[in-house]
Design a protein around this motif. Structure first.
Motif, PDB file in Angstrom:
ATOM      1  N   VAL A 287      40.029  42.587  40.516  1.00 34.45           N
ATOM      2  CA  VAL A 287      40.013  43.801  39.714  1.00 34.45           C
ATOM      3  C   VAL A 287      38.726  43.910  38.919  1.00 34.45           C
ATOM      4  O   VAL A 287      38.311  44.999  38.518  1.00 34.45           O
TER       5      VAL A 287
ATOM      6  N   LYS B  76      49.300  52.885  41.045  1.00 40.38           N
ATOM      7  CA  LYS B  76      50.493  52.332  41.685  1.00 40.38           C
ATOM      8  C   LYS B  76      51.614  53.372  41.739  1.00 40.38           C
ATOM      9  O   LYS B  76      52.202  53.617  42.797  1.00 40.38           O
TER      10      LYS B  76
ATOM     11  N   GLY C 267      48.476  45.728  40.159  1.00 37.58           N
ATOM     12  CA  GLY C 267      47.306  46.467  39.696  1.00 37.58           C
ATOM     13  C   GLY C 267      47.383  46.674  38.211  1.00 37.58           C
ATOM     14  O   GLY C 267      48.468  46.696  37.643  1.00 37.58           O
ATOM     15  N   PRO C 268      46.210  46.817  37.569  1.00 37.75           N
ATOM     16  CA  PRO C 268      46.217  47.079  36.131  1.00 37.75           C
ATOM     17  C   PRO C 268      46.753  48.485  35.847  1.00 37.75           C
ATOM     18  O   PRO C 268      46.956  49.270  36.772  1.00 37.75           O
ATOM     19  N   ASN C 269      46.981  48.789  34.575  1.00 32.57           N
ATOM     20  CA  ASN C 269      47.444  50.126  34.212  1.00 32.57           C
ATOM     21  C   ASN C 269      46.455  51.173  34.693  1.00 32.57           C
ATOM     22  O   ASN C 269      45.244  51.001  34.562  1.00 32.57           O
TER      23      ASN C 269
ATOM     24  N   ALA D 277      45.947  52.061  37.798  1.00 32.11           N
ATOM     25  CA  ALA D 277      45.334  51.754  39.086  1.00 32.11           C
ATOM     26  C   ALA D 277      45.770  52.744  40.170  1.00 32.11           C
ATOM     27  O   ALA D 277      45.119  52.865  41.196  1.00 32.11           O
TER      28      ALA D 277
ATOM     29  N   SER E 227      56.265  47.698  42.346  1.00 34.65           N
ATOM     30  CA  SER E 227      54.987  47.616  41.645  1.00 34.65           C
ATOM     31  C   SER E 227      55.199  46.837  40.369  1.00 34.65           C
ATOM     32  O   SER E 227      56.294  46.827  39.803  1.00 34.65           O
TER      33      SER E 227
ATOM     34  N   MET F 162      45.758  46.563  43.790  1.00 33.40           N
ATOM     35  CA  MET F 162      45.113  47.879  43.678  1.00 33.40           C
ATOM     36  C   MET F 162      44.300  47.941  42.413  1.00 33.40           C
ATOM     37  O   MET F 162      44.663  47.352  41.399  1.00 33.40           O
ATOM     38  N   SER F 163      43.184  48.672  42.463  1.00 35.24           N
ATOM     39  CA  SER F 163      42.566  49.106  41.214  1.00 35.24           C
ATOM     40  C   SER F 163      41.766  50.361  41.507  1.00 35.24           C
ATOM     41  O   SER F 163      41.249  50.531  42.615  1.00 35.24           O
ATOM     42  N   ASP F 164      41.686  51.229  40.551  1.00 35.15           N
ATOM     43  CA  ASP F 164      40.943  52.491  40.670  1.00 35.15           C
ATOM     44  C   ASP F 164      41.308  53.267  41.927  1.00 35.15           C
ATOM     45  O   ASP F 164      40.445  53.861  42.577  1.00 35.15           O
TER      46      ASP F 164
ATOM     47  N   ARG G  52      42.447  46.750  46.995  1.00 36.08           N
ATOM     48  CA  ARG G  52      41.315  45.821  47.050  1.00 36.08           C
ATOM     49  C   ARG G  52      41.589  44.668  48.007  1.00 36.08           C
ATOM     50  O   ARG G  52      40.663  44.084  48.569  1.00 36.08           O
TER      51      ARG G  52
ATOM     52  N   HIS H 282      52.782  44.633  36.977  1.00 33.48           N
ATOM     53  CA  HIS H 282      51.573  43.909  36.597  1.00 33.48           C
ATOM     54  C   HIS H 282      51.929  42.581  35.944  1.00 33.48           C
ATOM     55  O   HIS H 282      51.124  41.975  35.277  1.00 33.48           O
TER      56      HIS H 282
END
Lengths: 259, 530
Positions: A246, A53, A47-49, A51, A201, A218-220, A224, A203
């Motif tokens: 994402v 995690k 997941g992006p920063n 997200a 975890s 994952m995001s937000d 997903r 990225h």
């Protein structure tokens, strides 16, 4: 002793999250995550920063109390029977300081004795770990003065010391040099081959693609997509799947023409 | 000079405003601070204007140079010791901008003048202009006004130059740790020194003091604030000389700042001398534990905690402050005003001691996650921490009781005194341990040793004060018993005090442990710096 739930029938999931929700002040950090990590899998949480995690993993191992939802580790509910669950799990928290005014050997001894292990066993395993991870058995440098890579390695050693059945690692490859990263990868692969389960975890997609048998994106605060790596990829590079899921922006070449 | 100073000033005001936005707590603290600064400024003005109002030139000759010198010293020490350095404009942030050093210094200097401390200082010292005007007419007032402005510049330059130099000197962790301890020693000795000074003043004669004041007037510390008085006393020739002294001092400071600024900007962050410490040959467990220590969870917890009292600089500073207070308080009372208060003051030491535990989890910060992830039972956690604190505090208490007893000339009263101290210590722990669980808060992940979480010092000191008072009140029965029992107390004091202290501690620790069992993740969240 609490009897572990659902021991019969199909093998127990190493980690099962059910409807985890966490709200900070006004922000919904994690909104209803459910995830099954099969025992013996090498599981990457992507997941992006921001997200969610770290929040998710913290709730999973009992460091952060979820608003609602359940986290079950190897059949034990983390919040109902914490002692049993925690004794089977090794944790490497990200951005969490260790007791870094101890030296590496001291930190390992502390960790081992707190886990209730006999002193002789602690000594033996600590020596092995310090040796393999090239941290030095007699090294009296305080952990606070370690480099970033050494800090990750001593953190990993702490997580491995009691030979847990499940390892939960938050960003184990962040700020680690390639040599140390290769060493850590090797140890983790051997651990999984020996029947352990790793959840981590990251990225860094290359690492995930190389190591993992299962991934979740994952995001937000929402998962997903999840499943075995090949199912998720479906023949495409993981990078493309990730950006698409994402919803990031892909450079087309027309912007920043002046560069 | 392509860049004027206004962008710096605007930036500082904007940063200050943004820091307050949407944080009612901060706004309240800022208003409190502004109020306190105003009150101090008015008080200072009144104090400095008083000799003029009373038409007392001799008092003025003493008060102005001394008061001024104290103010300059305050600018030097107070930021380092108590308030932290206002790094709203951190020089390092400008490192990437194409700014000449000259415009940077002008900008940073001007923006340092825009702030409550500078305004309060200016207002307070304006009182000396008032005095000069009343004693020597408009010409004296003018000279004094020039002096006051020069003095303010000197104050600001001094604090900037010193903090900039500190910032470069303290890049390595070892240097920072050392500096924290030195400052703790200095800070802890301020109170006792005051008492000592008062005691000495009692015996000094005024002619000597006037002489010292005159000398002070010729140092950069007092020169700016004694110019008007020179005119009033008909020593007009002194004014240019003192102006020269002030500008030379300011010039020197400017040069120093100029030099250290570049280092502060580029951050010659050497990782500290990587001295290879001697390799240890003992096993990991032996390295952690003391030789005779039980190899158990409790043993490991206490060993780690005890090492932390020495290795973690904030804790060490607290410990050093306690030691200083414990040893100085009884000592100074014999030299200071009114002997015979040694006993009661020693009593206070017993109450101060547990305050170091008021935010014990905050000291750990997110490292406490280790214990949460392993799942240490609450009572074990609390008992181990208290045990390690007692391990260090107990010898101090014994020493305090002994010294106080000897100084009061009643060596036979030492055991009873120790009993009282232990009772206060125990009740203090009983009050503070639950507070430490319930009211844990995060300390800043300090980069500089003087970094303070902006504001908040007041609200967070409250639990410690509550615990201290609670401890003293809780131990009152023992003190009362002491005065009621009379001679019997001499031998009954120690067991009774010890029993009372232990009982109180057990109740408090039990409460705190159960509370911790229910709130472990919440405590961790509270102490994790954001």
């Amino acid at each position: 002793m609490t009897v572990p739930a659902q021991r019969t029938g199909e093998p127990v999931a190493a980690m099962a999250l059910r409807g985890l929700v966490k709200r900070f002040d006004t922000k919904l950090a994690v909104s209803g995550i459910s995830l099954e990590v099969p025992a013996g899998s090498f599981f990457g949480l992507l997941g992006p920063n921001g997200a969610g995690k770290t929040t998710t993993l913290s709730m999973a191992v009992g460091l952060l109390r979820p608003d609602t939802g359940q986290a079950v580790l190897l059949g034990y509910d983390v919040w109902q029977s914490p002692i049993e669950a925690k004794s089977l799990v090794g944790v490497l928290p990200d951005a969490m300081r260790m007791f870094d005014r101890l030296s590496g050997p001291e930190l390992l001894a502390y960790q081992g004795l707190l886990r209730g292990m006999p002193a002789a066993v602690v000594d033996q395993r600590a020596r092995d770990l310090l040796d393999v991870l090239e941290l030095g058995v007699g090294n009296r440098t305080l952990v606070v003065d370690y480099s970033a890579g050494m800090k990750k390695k001593i953190g990993l050693a702490c997580a491995l010391l009691h030979a847990p059945r499940l390892l939960v690692l938050d960003e184990p490859f962040e700020a680690v040099d390639p040599v140390s990263a290769a060493l850590i990868r090797g140890i983790l692969q051997r651990y999984v081959a020996g029947g352990g389960t790793v959840v981590f975890s990251s990225h860094v997609l290359e690492v995930v693609e190389r190591l993992c048998s299962h991934v979740a994106i994952m995001s937000d605060g929402v998962v997903r997509m999840h499943g075995p790596l090949d199912t998720v990829r479906a023949g495409r590079p993981l990078q493309d799947v990730f950006v698409q899921v994402v919803g990031g922006r892909v450079a087309t070449g027309s912007e920043l023409a002046w560069l | 000079m392509a860049v004027s100073v206004w962008p710096f000033v605007r930036l500082k005001l904007r940063l200050t405003a943004n820091g307050l936005r949407g944080r009612p707590g901060r706004v309240a603290l800022f208003v409190t601070g502004a109020f306190a600064a105003t009150a101090l400024a008015i008080l200072g003005y009144a104090g400095f204007a008083l000799p003029g109002l009373l038409d007392a030139p001799h008092a003025a000759e003493i008060l102005l140079p001394f008061g001024g010198a104290l103010l300059v010293l305050g600018w030097l020490f107070l930021p380092l010791l108590f308030f932290g350095v206002d790094e709203t404009l951190d020089p390092a942030r400008f490192a990437l901008l194409p700014l000449s050093r000259r415009s940077l210094i002008a900008g940073l200097g001007t923006s340092a003048l825009i702030g409550l401390p500078a305004l309060a200082t200016l207002t307070a010292t304006a009182g000396t202009v008032d005095t000069a005007a009343r004693l020597g007419g408009p010409l004296a007032a003018l000279a004094q006004a020039v002096g006051v402005v020069g003095g303010l510049l000197l104050c600001v330059l001094l604090s900037r130059a010193v903090t900039s130099a500190f910032a470069t000197a303290l890049r390595s962790r070892r240097a920072r740790d050392l500096a924290t301890i030195m400052l703790a020693v200095v800070a802890a000795s301020v109170g006792p020194l005051q008492l000592l000074l008062l005691g000495l003043l009692d015996r000094a004669n005024w002619a000597d003091i006037a002489g010292i004041a005159e000398v002070t007037g010729w140092t950069p510390l007092g020169a700016p604030y004694s110019m008007g008085l020179d005119v009033a006393a008909g020593r007009g020739w002194a004014v240019p000389l003192k102006l020269l002294i002030v500008s030379a001092a300011a010039g020197g400071l400017l040069l120093w700042w100029h030099r250290t600024l570049e280092q502060a900007m580029t951050g010659l962050s050497s990782p500290g001398s990587r001295r290879m410490t001697a390799r240890s040959t003992s096993t990991p467990v032996d390295q952690l534990m003391f030789r005779w220590w039980p190899r158990t969870r409790f043993g490991a917890l206490v060993a780690r905690e005890t090492r932390y009292w020495w290795r973690e600089n904030r804790r060490r500073a607290g410990m050093v402050a306690l030691l200083m207070a414990g040893l100085f308080l009884p000592l100074t009372t014999t030299f200071g005003p009114g002997a015979g208060v040694a006993g009661p003051l020693a009593f206070v030491v017993g109450a101060i001691a547990p305050v170091a535990l008021a935010n014990q989890f905050g000291y750990d910060g997110s490292a406490y996650a280790t214990n949460v992830a392993i799942g240490i039972p609450g009572r074990l956690e609390i008992h181990s921490r208290a045990a390690s604190h007692a391990l260090i505090t107990f010898p101090v208490l014994v020493a305090v009781a002994t010294v106080a007893g000897l100084l009061a000339g009643r060596p036979q009263g030492i055991p009873a005194q120790l009993g009282t101290l232990l009772a206060v210590y125990g009740t203090g722990l009983a009050v503070l341990l639950p507070i430490s669980v319930r009211g844990a808060y995060a300390l800043p992940e300090s980069t500089g040793p003087f970094a303070v979480s902006s504001g908040g010092g007041l609200a967070k000191g409250l639990p410690s004060v509550a615990g201290m008072l609670g401890g003293m009140l809780g131990a009152l029965p023992v003190v009362l018993a002491g005065s009621l029992l009379g001679p019997a107390w001499t031998w009954a004091g120690l067991p009774i005090g010890l029993g009372y202290g232990v009982a109180a501690y057990l109740i408090g620790a039990g409460l705190a442990g159960d509370l911790l069992d229910r709130r472990m993740p919440e405590v961790l969240a509270a102490v994790t710096p954001r």
